[in-house]
Design a protein around this motif. Structure first.
Motif, short mmCIF file in Angstrom:
data_model
loop_
_atom_site.label_atom_id
_atom_site.label_comp_id
_atom_site.label_asym_id
_atom_site.label_seq_id
_atom_site.Cartn_x
_atom_site.Cartn_y
_atom_site.Cartn_z
N GLY A 41 23.39 -24.77 28.21
CA GLY A 41 22.60 -25.01 29.34
C GLY A 41 22.29 -23.76 30.04
O GLY A 41 23.02 -22.84 30.17
N VAL A 42 20.91 -23.85 30.64
CA VAL A 42 20.62 -22.83 31.67
C VAL A 42 20.15 -23.58 32.61
O VAL A 42 19.10 -24.42 32.72
CB VAL A 42 19.25 -21.90 30.92
N VAL A 43 20.62 -23.22 33.88
CA VAL A 43 20.32 -23.76 35.11
C VAL A 43 19.48 -23.01 36.41
O VAL A 43 19.59 -21.84 35.79
CB VAL A 43 21.59 -24.38 35.85
N ASP A 44 19.41 -23.50 37.17
CA ASP A 44 18.82 -22.73 38.51
C ASP A 44 17.30 -22.14 37.98
O ASP A 44 16.88 -20.95 38.00
CB ASP A 44 19.57 -21.52 39.04
N TRP A 45 16.38 -23.12 38.02
CA TRP A 45 14.93 -22.92 37.58
C TRP A 45 13.99 -22.70 38.65
O TRP A 45 12.90 -22.72 38.56
CB TRP A 45 14.42 -23.97 36.70
N ALA A 46 14.73 -22.45 40.04
CA ALA A 46 13.75 -22.46 41.01
C ALA A 46 12.91 -21.23 41.59
O ALA A 46 11.82 -21.46 42.18
CB ALA A 46 14.68 -22.58 42.29
N ALA A 47 12.98 -20.26 40.47
CA ALA A 47 12.33 -18.92 40.79
C ALA A 47 11.12 -18.62 39.54
O ALA A 47 10.66 -17.56 39.50
CB ALA A 47 13.09 -17.76 41.08
N THR A 48 11.31 -19.61 38.77
CA THR A 48 10.34 -19.71 37.64
C THR A 48 9.10 -19.00 37.89
O THR A 48 8.43 -19.48 38.85
CB THR A 48 10.13 -21.11 36.83
N SER A 49 8.69 -17.93 37.19
CA SER A 49 7.58 -17.39 37.15
C SER A 49 6.57 -17.08 35.95
O SER A 49 7.09 -17.16 34.93
CB SER A 49 7.78 -15.98 37.98
N TRP A 50 5.59 -16.24 36.30
CA TRP A 50 4.83 -15.67 35.14
C TRP A 50 4.81 -14.08 35.26
O TRP A 50 4.26 -13.80 36.41
CB TRP A 50 3.37 -16.36 35.04
N GLY A 51 5.24 -13.23 34.37
CA GLY A 51 5.31 -11.95 34.51
C GLY A 51 5.78 -11.27 33.19
O GLY A 51 5.79 -11.73 32.10
N PRO A 52 6.42 -9.99 33.32
CA PRO A 52 6.63 -9.08 32.12
C PRO A 52 7.94 -9.54 31.62
O PRO A 52 8.87 -9.80 32.38
CB PRO A 52 6.58 -7.66 32.65
N ALA A 53 8.07 -9.67 30.38
CA ALA A 53 9.38 -10.21 29.94
C ALA A 53 10.59 -9.03 30.22
O ALA A 53 11.71 -9.49 30.46
CB ALA A 53 9.49 -10.07 28.23
N ASP A 54 9.97 -7.90 30.56
CA ASP A 54 10.97 -6.66 30.79
C ASP A 54 11.70 -7.13 32.31
O ASP A 54 12.74 -6.60 32.54
CB ASP A 54 10.13 -5.36 31.30
#
Length: 317
Positions: A213-226
């Protein structure tokens, strides 16, 4: 209902709200406070099912947290979007971002098996798994993009640790005075690091660990993979030593991930994330100590951060 401790008790309005989202005939039979939440109270709720079995849910409650409504709306949106993608994220059950029903803003989701692993032992097998999982997250192409990333650290807010390599830090601070390099946008977790990844850790004789599992998605954003790679790299450097921070970017590329082509651009994102930690070392290290890494005092983490920033400047600067 039994509680492991007072902190586990669910407040009355919240309990009524949760109960409304259970199946007919189900009831909460146990609650347990979970460690690791910095901004939220996190509880595991054991639900007794009609057939006599049990299932678990997770309740996140934001008590007197600024921007709680925004955080919860973002996390709920991300969990809904991740359904069916193959990324092992919790399923959204219900959200009350404005505390219309609960005492405080709350989110109810499915419980994922597994546990976080912050030990040095077995790290060489976990790092490639972390890298592959992050590549899979970055490959998502949602119909609706999340908001653009936010990076709050500036050259003026960086806190140079006591006894740090002054020349290396001055050079690193100069790096983030520059404008952000151009990048190709990706779906970012934005807090992808060992504390937010669950592993099923079988005995050594079997096939080895896997991510559950991967948790804590509250800061999901669009930006550089870096930026995501940089954040995981800094966490690995502070948890396990600077060499692991440098290693993660290589593992990400070995897993098929694509980073900025120019060394100066890679340096920008990695230094930016490392310097961001300088402002919150005490805050970042506390959950690690609570999870058993008691040797990671604020001072020890500051020393590792200094070594990592210096290593970045040597390797990429």
């Amino acid at each position: 209902m039994t509680n492991h401790d007072e902190a586990a008790a669910v407040r009355p309005l919240t309990l009524a709200w949760v109960s409304r989202h259970l199946e007919v005939g189900e009831r909460i039979v146990n609650t347990e406070a979970l460690q690791g939440g910095i901004t939220a109270e996190v509880r595991r709720l054991t639900v007794g099912t009609r057939g006599g079995g049990t299932r678990d849910l997770v309740l996140r409650t934001f008590v007197n947290v600024e921007h709680a409504e925004d955080w919860l709306n973002r996390e709920a949106g991300a969990l809904a979007l991740l359904t069916g993608t193959g990324v092992p994220a919790p399923g959204l059950v219900a959200v009350d971002p404005t505390a219309a029903h609960c005492e405080y803003p709350s989110l109810l989701m499915t419980h994922l098996a597994g546990r976080t692993v912050l030990d040095d032992e077995g790290l060489e097998t976990r790092v490639p798994l972390l890298a592959r999982q992050l590549v899979a997250i970055h490959a998502l192409r949602p119909a609706e993009r999340p908001r653009g990333y936010v990076a709050l650290t500036t050259a003026d807010t960086v806190v140079t640790p006591k006894g740090a390599d002054a020349a290396a830090w001055a050079a690193a601070i100069d790096v983030i005075r520059r404008p952000a390099p151009p990048y190709e946008g990706r779906f970012l977790h934005r807090d992808f690091q060992p504390g937010n990844v669950l592993f099923d850790v079988p005995p050594p004789s079997s096939a080895g660990p896997r991510i559950t599992g991967v948790v804590d998605w509250a800061a999901t954003s669009w930006g550089p993979a870096d930026l995501d790679v940089a954040h995981c790299s800094t966490n690995l450097a502070l948890l396990h030593g600077p060499a692991w921070g440098l290693r993660f970017a290589e593992a990400y590329e070995e897993a098929g991930g694509v980073l900025a082509a120019a060394a100066s651009e890679r340096l920008y994102w990695r230094v930016r994330d490392g310097l961001a930690f300088s402002e919150e070392v005490q805050w970042a290290a506390q959950p690690w100590r609570e999870a058993g890494r008691t040797e990671l005092t604020t001072r020890a983490v500051e020393e590792r951060l200094d070594a990592y920033v210096t290593a970045l400047m040597d390797a990429l600067g």
